[in-house]
Design a protein around this motif. Sequence first.
Motif, PDB file in Angstrom:
ATOM      1  N   TYR A  34     -28.997 -31.891  20.934  1.00 45.32           N
ATOM      2  CA  TYR A  34     -30.318 -32.341  20.681  1.00 45.32           C
ATOM      3  C   TYR A  34     -31.096 -33.893  21.660  1.00 45.32           C
ATOM      4  CZ  TYR A  34     -29.577 -36.604  17.617  1.00 45.32           C
ATOM      5  OH  TYR A  34     -29.448 -38.043  17.487  1.00 45.32           O
ATOM      6  N   VAL A  35     -29.849 -34.414  21.369  1.00 39.12           N
ATOM      7  CA  VAL A  35     -30.034 -35.948  22.688  1.00 39.12           C
ATOM      8  C   VAL A  35     -30.017 -35.138  23.927  1.00 39.12           C
ATOM      9  CG1 VAL A  35     -29.212 -38.156  23.508  1.00 39.12           C
ATOM     10  CG2 VAL A  35     -29.078 -37.334  21.387  1.00 39.12           C
ATOM     11  N   ARG A  36     -29.853 -34.609  24.684  1.00 38.30           N
ATOM     12  CA  ARG A  36     -29.853 -34.162  26.194  1.00 38.30           C
ATOM     13  C   ARG A  36     -31.627 -32.917  26.049  1.00 38.30           C
ATOM     14  NH1 ARG A  36     -23.910 -32.190  28.630  1.00 38.30           N
ATOM     15  NH2 ARG A  36     -24.965 -30.457  29.427  1.00 38.30           N
ATOM     16  N   ARG A  37     -31.751 -32.280  24.888  1.00 40.49           N
ATOM     17  CA  ARG A  37     -33.305 -32.386  24.739  1.00 40.49           C
ATOM     18  C   ARG A  37     -34.317 -32.881  24.608  1.00 40.49           C
ATOM     19  NH1 ARG A  37     -30.292 -27.457  21.451  1.00 40.49           N
ATOM     20  NH2 ARG A  37     -29.422 -26.061  22.466  1.00 40.49           N
ATOM     21  N   LEU A  38     -33.354 -33.814  23.906  1.00 37.68           N
ATOM     22  CA  LEU A  38     -34.836 -35.502  24.392  1.00 37.68           C
ATOM     23  C   LEU A  38     -34.287 -36.131  25.131  1.00 37.68           C
ATOM     24  CD1 LEU A  38     -33.832 -36.573  20.982  1.00 37.68           C
ATOM     25  CD2 LEU A  38     -36.045 -35.505  21.364  1.00 37.68           C
ATOM     26  N   ALA A  39     -33.098 -35.853  25.776  1.00 34.45           N
ATOM     27  CA  ALA A  39     -33.205 -36.471  27.991  1.00 34.45           C
ATOM     28  C   ALA A  39     -34.127 -35.484  28.787  1.00 34.45           C
ATOM     29  CB  ALA A  39     -31.894 -36.507  27.821  1.00 34.45           C
ATOM     30  N   LEU A  42     -37.425 -36.076  27.953  1.00 31.06           N
ATOM     31  CA  LEU A  42     -37.397 -37.690  29.134  1.00 31.06           C
ATOM     32  C   LEU A  42     -37.736 -37.314  30.903  1.00 31.06           C
ATOM     33  CD1 LEU A  42     -37.631 -41.361  28.904  1.00 31.06           C
ATOM     34  CD2 LEU A  42     -35.453 -40.802  29.414  1.00 31.06           C
ATOM     35  N   ASP A  43     -36.729 -36.610  31.194  1.00 30.19           N
ATOM     36  CA  ASP A  43     -37.106 -36.252  32.565  1.00 30.19           C
ATOM     37  C   ASP A  43     -38.571 -35.153  33.037  1.00 30.19           C
ATOM     38  OD1 ASP A  43     -34.054 -37.235  32.820  1.00 30.19           O
ATOM     39  OD2 ASP A  43     -33.588 -35.694  32.829  1.00 30.19           O
ATOM     40  N   CYS A  44     -38.688 -34.979  32.454  1.00 31.53           N
ATOM     41  CA  CYS A  44     -40.472 -34.187  32.169  1.00 31.53           C
ATOM     42  C   CYS A  44     -41.179 -34.598  32.981  1.00 31.53           C
ATOM     43  CB  CYS A  44     -40.390 -32.913  32.096  1.00 31.53           C
ATOM     44  SG  CYS A  44     -38.677 -31.348  32.603  1.00 31.53           S
ATOM     45  N   VAL A  45     -41.504 -36.502  32.070  1.00 35.37           N
ATOM     46  CA  VAL A  45     -42.220 -36.988  31.791  1.00 35.37           C
ATOM     47  C   VAL A  45     -42.807 -37.900  33.145  1.00 35.37           C
ATOM     48  CG1 VAL A  45     -43.341 -38.952  30.392  1.00 35.37           C
ATOM     49  CG2 VAL A  45     -42.212 -37.012  29.668  1.00 35.37           C
ATOM     50  N   GLY A  46     -44.446 -37.917  33.506  1.00 36.27           N
ATOM     51  CA  GLY A  46     -44.385 -38.457  34.382  1.00 36.27           C
ATOM     52  C   GLY A  46     -44.026 -38.561  35.021  1.00 36.27           C
ATOM     53  N   GLU A  47     -43.949 -39.062  36.799  1.00 33.28           N
ATOM     54  CA  GLU A  47     -43.236 -39.186  37.912  1.00 33.28           C
ATOM     55  C   GLU A  47     -41.747 -39.183  37.863  1.00 33.28           C
ATOM     56  OE1 GLU A  47     -44.827 -38.431  41.001  1.00 33.28           O
ATOM     57  OE2 GLU A  47     -46.956 -38.213  40.452  1.00 33.28           O
ATOM     58  N   PRO A  48     -41.003 -38.672  38.303  1.00 29.41           N
ATOM     59  CA  PRO A  48     -39.923 -38.178  38.301  1.00 29.41           C
ATOM     60  C   PRO A  48     -38.586 -39.702  38.929  1.00 29.41           C
ATOM     61  CG  PRO A  48     -40.540 -36.648  39.499  1.00 29.41           C
ATOM     62  CD  PRO A  48     -41.735 -37.793  39.609  1.00 29.41           C
ATOM     63  N   LEU A  64     -30.170 -42.494  23.892  1.00 27.26           N
ATOM     64  CA  LEU A  64     -31.340 -42.253  24.599  1.00 27.26           C
ATOM     65  C   LEU A  64     -31.785 -43.395  25.508  1.00 27.26           C
ATOM     66  CD1 LEU A  64     -32.661 -39.801  25.498  1.00 27.26           C
ATOM     67  CD2 LEU A  64     -34.367 -40.142  23.717  1.00 27.26           C
ATOM     68  N   ALA A  65     -31.808 -44.795  24.705  1.00 24.98           N
ATOM     69  CA  ALA A  65     -32.467 -45.703  25.071  1.00 24.98           C
ATOM     70  C   ALA A  65     -31.459 -45.811  26.892  1.00 24.98           C
ATOM     71  CB  ALA A  65     -32.620 -47.175  24.361  1.00 24.98           C
ATOM     72  N   ARG A  66     -30.000 -45.891  26.066  1.00 18.62           N
ATOM     73  CA  ARG A  66     -29.627 -46.424  27.521  1.00 18.62           C
ATOM     74  C   ARG A  66     -30.288 -45.374  28.525  1.00 18.62           C
ATOM     75  NH1 ARG A  66     -25.146 -49.367  24.898  1.00 18.62           N
ATOM     76  NH2 ARG A  66     -25.124 -49.077  22.827  1.00 18.62           N
ATOM     77  N   TYR A  67     -29.696 -44.132  28.693  1.00 19.32           N
ATOM     78  CA  TYR A  67     -30.206 -43.234  29.846  1.00 19.32           C
ATOM     79  C   TYR A  67     -31.357 -43.280  30.748  1.00 19.32           C
ATOM     80  CZ  TYR A  67     -31.070 -38.203  31.679  1.00 19.32           C
ATOM     81  OH  TYR A  67     -31.214 -37.304  32.072  1.00 19.32           O
ATOM     82  N   ALA A  68     -32.204 -44.046  29.193  1.00 22.55           N
ATOM     83  CA  ALA A  68     -33.430 -43.993  30.109  1.00 22.55           C
ATOM     84  C   ALA A  68     -33.773 -45.037  31.200  1.00 22.55           C
ATOM     85  CB  ALA A  68     -35.209 -44.505  29.299  1.00 22.55           C
ATOM     86  N   VAL A 212     -43.861 -27.607  30.578  1.00 21.72           N
ATOM     87  CA  VAL A 212     -43.261 -26.669  29.866  1.00 21.72           C
ATOM     88  C   VAL A 212     -42.602 -25.952  30.579  1.00 21.72           C
ATOM     89  CG1 VAL A 212     -43.544 -24.437  28.715  1.00 21.72           C
ATOM     90  CG2 VAL A 212     -45.295 -26.595  27.772  1.00 21.72           C
ATOM     91  N   ALA A 213     -42.832 -25.651  31.860  1.00 28.05           N
ATOM     92  CA  ALA A 213     -42.025 -24.540  32.991  1.00 28.05           C
ATOM     93  C   ALA A 213     -40.858 -26.318  33.544  1.00 28.05           C
ATOM     94  CB  ALA A 213     -42.666 -24.754  34.252  1.00 28.05           C
ATOM     95  N   GLU A 214     -41.020 -27.144  34.005  1.00 29.77           N
ATOM     96  CA  GLU A 214     -40.264 -27.845  34.494  1.00 29.77           C
ATOM     97  C   GLU A 214     -38.795 -27.246  32.733  1.00 29.77           C
ATOM     98  OE1 GLU A 214     -43.247 -28.921  34.595  1.00 29.77           O
ATOM     99  OE2 GLU A 214     -43.530 -30.254  35.910  1.00 29.77           O
ATOM    100  N   LEU A 215     -39.808 -28.210  32.145  1.00 30.72           N
ATOM    101  CA  LEU A 215     -38.814 -28.396  31.066  1.00 30.72           C
ATOM    102  C   LEU A 215     -38.081 -26.922  30.365  1.00 30.72           C
ATOM    103  CD1 LEU A 215     -37.821 -30.213  28.581  1.00 30.72           C
ATOM    104  CD2 LEU A 215     -40.065 -29.466  26.598  1.00 30.72           C
ATOM    105  N   THR A 216     -38.517 -25.987  30.655  1.00 32.30           N
ATOM    106  CA  THR A 216     -38.245 -25.015  30.390  1.00 32.30           C
ATOM    107  C   THR A 216     -36.455 -24.697  31.109  1.00 32.30           C
ATOM    108  OG1 THR A 216     -39.802 -23.544  29.696  1.00 32.30           O
ATOM    109  CG2 THR A 216     -38.270 -21.909  30.351  1.00 32.30           C
ATOM    110  N   ARG A 217     -36.672 -24.769  32.585  1.00 31.23           N
ATOM    111  CA  ARG A 217     -35.797 -24.571  33.464  1.00 31.23           C
ATOM    112  C   ARG A 217     -35.207 -25.725  33.354  1.00 31.23           C
ATOM    113  NH1 ARG A 217     -40.373 -24.364  37.335  1.00 31.23           N
ATOM    114  NH2 ARG A 217     -40.038 -27.030  37.855  1.00 31.23           N
ATOM    115  N   ALA A 218     -34.880 -26.813  32.429  1.00 29.73           N
ATOM    116  CA  ALA A 218     -33.996 -27.657  32.581  1.00 29.73           C
ATOM    117  C   ALA A 218     -33.000 -27.308  31.079  1.00 29.73           C
ATOM    118  CB  ALA A 218     -34.274 -29.103  32.632  1.00 29.73           C
ATOM    119  N   CYS A 219     -33.946 -26.593  30.791  1.00 27.44           N
ATOM    120  CA  CYS A 219     -33.256 -26.544  28.951  1.00 27.44           C
ATOM    121  C   CYS A 219     -32.585 -24.409  29.123  1.00 27.44           C
ATOM    122  CB  CYS A 219     -34.233 -26.601  28.378  1.00 27.44           C
ATOM    123  SG  CYS A 219     -34.773 -27.879  27.744  1.00 27.44           S
ATOM    124  N   ALA A 220     -32.932 -24.191  30.258  1.00 26.51           N
ATOM    125  CA  ALA A 220     -32.300 -23.312  30.157  1.00 26.51           C
ATOM    126  C   ALA A 220     -31.567 -23.487  31.285  1.00 26.51           C
ATOM    127  CB  ALA A 220     -33.539 -22.038  31.280  1.00 26.51           C
TER     128      ALA A 220
END
Length: 233
Positions: A34-39, A42-48, A64-68, A212-220
């Motif tokens: 679940y933390v990987r999915r939260l991450a 985070l990766d897909c929000v705003g400018e990379p 997750l805060a350390r990851y961010a 959604v598109a970016e998140l779908t690719r990352a999760c898949a």
Amino acid sequence: MPDVDRDRAWLLTVDGAPQSYVDLDDPEHLEFEYVRRLAHVLDCVGEPGAGLDLLHLGGGALTLARYAAATRPGSRQDVVDFDGGLVSLVEEFLPVAAGSGITVHVADARAWLAAAPAASADLVVGDVFGGSRVPASLTSVEYAREVARVLRPGGVYVANLADGAPFGFLRAQLANFGAAFGELALVAEPGVLRGRRFGNAVLLASDGALPVAELTRACAGDAFPARVELFQM
């Protein structure tokens, strides 16, 4: 408890249940699905890679805060956790790096949110459990509207939830957040979404278009694949 397979990696348990996993030398290593999915969110929000203003409701060992902090340098992060003993334990044994931009507050998450300035966060993360349940104060339509107030236009709310068929809790959360946001999504392992087993589901909400598109690719493409389901309210 130390991880015997990774130097300076630790598993935090609360009342015997795994709560957080942290690798002090590699904050981008995420052990829990679940933390990987939260991450991924985070990766897909705003400018990379751009810095963000994040509000974490529930902190644990600050995984997750350390990851961010590692993947989006320059981010400003407030982490709110009610458990002062846990916060002290993490600060003593699993300290964050100096200059990380992470500030931890011992406070009630709902009260902190109510006092937070309007339009002050790009991402609000909800990861609070009392035992095996999310506290009622963080599941109501009033809470959803407070989250919407604190987010900037186009900002995203992401929460770690858990449920199983017939999904009474998740359906209620979709209804509550649908009253405050125009677009919602759920991210979970396909077996959970099909009702085959109880498990974690990540809820996303925004007044703008979710990535959604970016998140779908990352999760898949993850080691633990997940499906993204979009709901337009």
